[in-house]
Enzyme design. Sequence first.
Site, PDB file in Angstrom:
ATOM      1  N   LYS A  17       0.835  -1.218   0.000  1.00 50.93           N
ATOM      2  CA  LYS A  17       0.000   0.000   0.000  1.00 50.93           C
ATOM      3  C   LYS A  17       0.863   1.258   0.000  1.00 50.93           C
ATOM      4  CE  LYS A  17      -1.969  -1.007   3.955  1.00 50.93           C
ATOM      5  NZ  LYS A  17      -1.443  -2.325   4.338  1.00 50.93           N
ATOM      6  N   ARG A  92      -9.159   1.005   9.353  1.00 47.19           N
ATOM      7  CA  ARG A  92      -8.655  -0.349   9.596  1.00 47.19           C
ATOM      8  C   ARG A  92      -9.626  -1.184  10.420  1.00 47.19           C
ATOM      9  NH1 ARG A  92      -2.898   0.096   8.913  1.00 47.19           N
ATOM     10  NH2 ARG A  92      -1.756  -1.759   9.538  1.00 47.19           N
ATOM     11  N   ARG A 131      11.786  -7.048   4.775  1.00 42.82           N
ATOM     12  CA  ARG A 131      11.508  -5.620   4.600  1.00 42.82           C
ATOM     13  C   ARG A 131      12.318  -4.757   5.563  1.00 42.82           C
ATOM     14  NH1 ARG A 131       5.553  -3.017   4.859  1.00 42.82           N
ATOM     15  NH2 ARG A 131       5.698  -3.383   7.091  1.00 42.82           N
ATOM     16  N   ARG A 164      11.690  -2.780  11.218  1.00 38.25           N
ATOM     17  CA  ARG A 164      10.674  -2.355  12.187  1.00 38.25           C
ATOM     18  C   ARG A 164      10.444  -3.453  13.225  1.00 38.25           C
ATOM     19  NH1 ARG A 164       5.801  -0.546   8.256  1.00 38.25           N
ATOM     20  NH2 ARG A 164       4.665  -1.653   9.873  1.00 38.25           N
ATOM     21  N   ARG A 175      -0.182  -9.255  13.193  1.00 39.98           N
ATOM     22  CA  ARG A 175      -0.739  -8.231  12.293  1.00 39.98           C
ATOM     23  C   ARG A 175      -1.641  -8.857  11.239  1.00 39.98           C
ATOM     24  NH1 ARG A 175       4.611  -6.055  10.440  1.00 39.98           N
ATOM     25  NH2 ARG A 175       3.559  -4.696   8.958  1.00 39.98           N
TER      26      ARG A 175
HETATM   27  P1  ADP Z   1       1.253  -2.419   7.848  1.00 34.79           P
HETATM   28  O1  ADP Z   1       0.107  -2.068   6.945  1.00 34.79           O
HETATM   29  O2  ADP Z   1       2.464  -2.900   7.109  1.00 34.79           O
HETATM   30  O3  ADP Z   1       0.864  -3.306   8.998  1.00 34.79           O
HETATM   31  P2  ADP Z   1       1.340   0.281   8.933  1.00 34.79           P
HETATM   32  O4  ADP Z   1       2.550   1.093   8.799  1.00 34.79           O
HETATM   33  O5  ADP Z   1       0.127   0.674   8.142  1.00 34.79           O
HETATM   34  O6  ADP Z   1       1.813  -1.178   8.570  1.00 34.79           O
HETATM   35  O7  ADP Z   1       0.894   0.189  10.468  1.00 34.79           O
HETATM   36  C1  ADP Z   1       1.797  -0.148  11.495  1.00 34.79           C
HETATM   37  C2  ADP Z   1       1.072  -0.205  12.828  1.00 34.79           C
HETATM   38  O8  ADP Z   1       0.534   1.104  13.141  1.00 34.79           O
HETATM   39  C3  ADP Z   1      -0.153  -1.117  12.889  1.00 34.79           C
HETATM   40  O9  ADP Z   1       0.199  -2.466  13.146  1.00 34.79           O
HETATM   41  C4  ADP Z   1      -0.925  -0.487  14.055  1.00 34.79           C
HETATM   42  O10 ADP Z   1      -0.349  -0.808  15.303  1.00 34.79           O
HETATM   43  C5  ADP Z   1      -0.708   0.995  13.821  1.00 34.79           C
HETATM   44  N1  ADP Z   1      -1.775   1.562  12.957  1.00 34.79           N
HETATM   45  C6  ADP Z   1      -1.629   2.056  11.698  1.00 34.79           C
HETATM   46  N2  ADP Z   1      -2.804   2.470  11.214  1.00 34.79           N
HETATM   47  C7  ADP Z   1      -3.725   2.242  12.174  1.00 34.79           C
HETATM   48  C8  ADP Z   1      -5.133   2.437  12.267  1.00 34.79           C
HETATM   49  N3  ADP Z   1      -5.842   2.957  11.263  1.00 34.79           N
HETATM   50  N4  ADP Z   1      -5.749   2.086  13.422  1.00 34.79           N
HETATM   51  C9  ADP Z   1      -5.058   1.573  14.446  1.00 34.79           C
HETATM   52  N5  ADP Z   1      -3.745   1.335  14.425  1.00 34.79           N
HETATM   53  C10 ADP Z   1      -3.072   1.655  13.293  1.00 34.79           C
END
Ligand code: ADP
Length: 218
Positions: A17, A92, A131, A164, A175
Amino acid sequence: MALGLRLVLFGPPGAGKGTQAQLLHTHFDLAHISSGDLFRRHLGLGTPLGLRAKEYMKRGELVPDDVTIDIILDKVMCIPDDEGFILDGFPRNPNQAHELEKKLITESRDLDKVVHIDVSEPELLRRLGGRYTCRACQAPHAIAPGEEASARTCDKCGGELYQRDDDAPAAVKKRIQVYNDETVPVLGFYRERGVLVEISGDDTVDEVNKRVMAALDA
Ligand code: ADP
């Protein structure tokens, strides 16, 4: 079509994404709002928001809605009407989707498209395991098995690459589980509204980008 386009990029962790959002940002000059990048920036700066989000992120869980929703919606509302935006990582869960819809309706700014980039679980595990992320600009990089990450710097800005915490194997599993349990139900919400387009993300960045572009012109 692109002027002022309002998009959500949707998909499991590791679907690409962020990479596709960056390409769309460059191509169409849309604002890019990544909830994950925003939290990571706060974490790096040690702000109260970053400290609150830290443990959830490390475990691969969602940061609670009472923290997340206001901060993202405030960002969305700051974008001028004619600019358009790409949301990456938000909404999400169904509650976030409802709150986003409520806010956009009050401004008569509906979403144009929600692009679901679907990737098989074995491919996600492979990608996330290799990654590395730039500490400065957050750009993701793929490190091949056996390749030394410390010998590389960011292709975009020369920054340091790091893995990360939530790309560690236990957090990756969590996740993907959280995605299946809490995030997948959002697909039905957007399918009902007729804005969902689904593409396969099991391919190279360029191929997937062609599919995203085709989906937007449809
Ligand atoms: P990925 O899509 O690779 O899991 P992101 O960078 O989008 O990684 O998100 C990393 C972390 O940030 C998530 O696992 C969560 O803990 C937090 N996070 C990101 N976006 C949200 C959201 N919309 N609601 C709640 N937590 C979020």
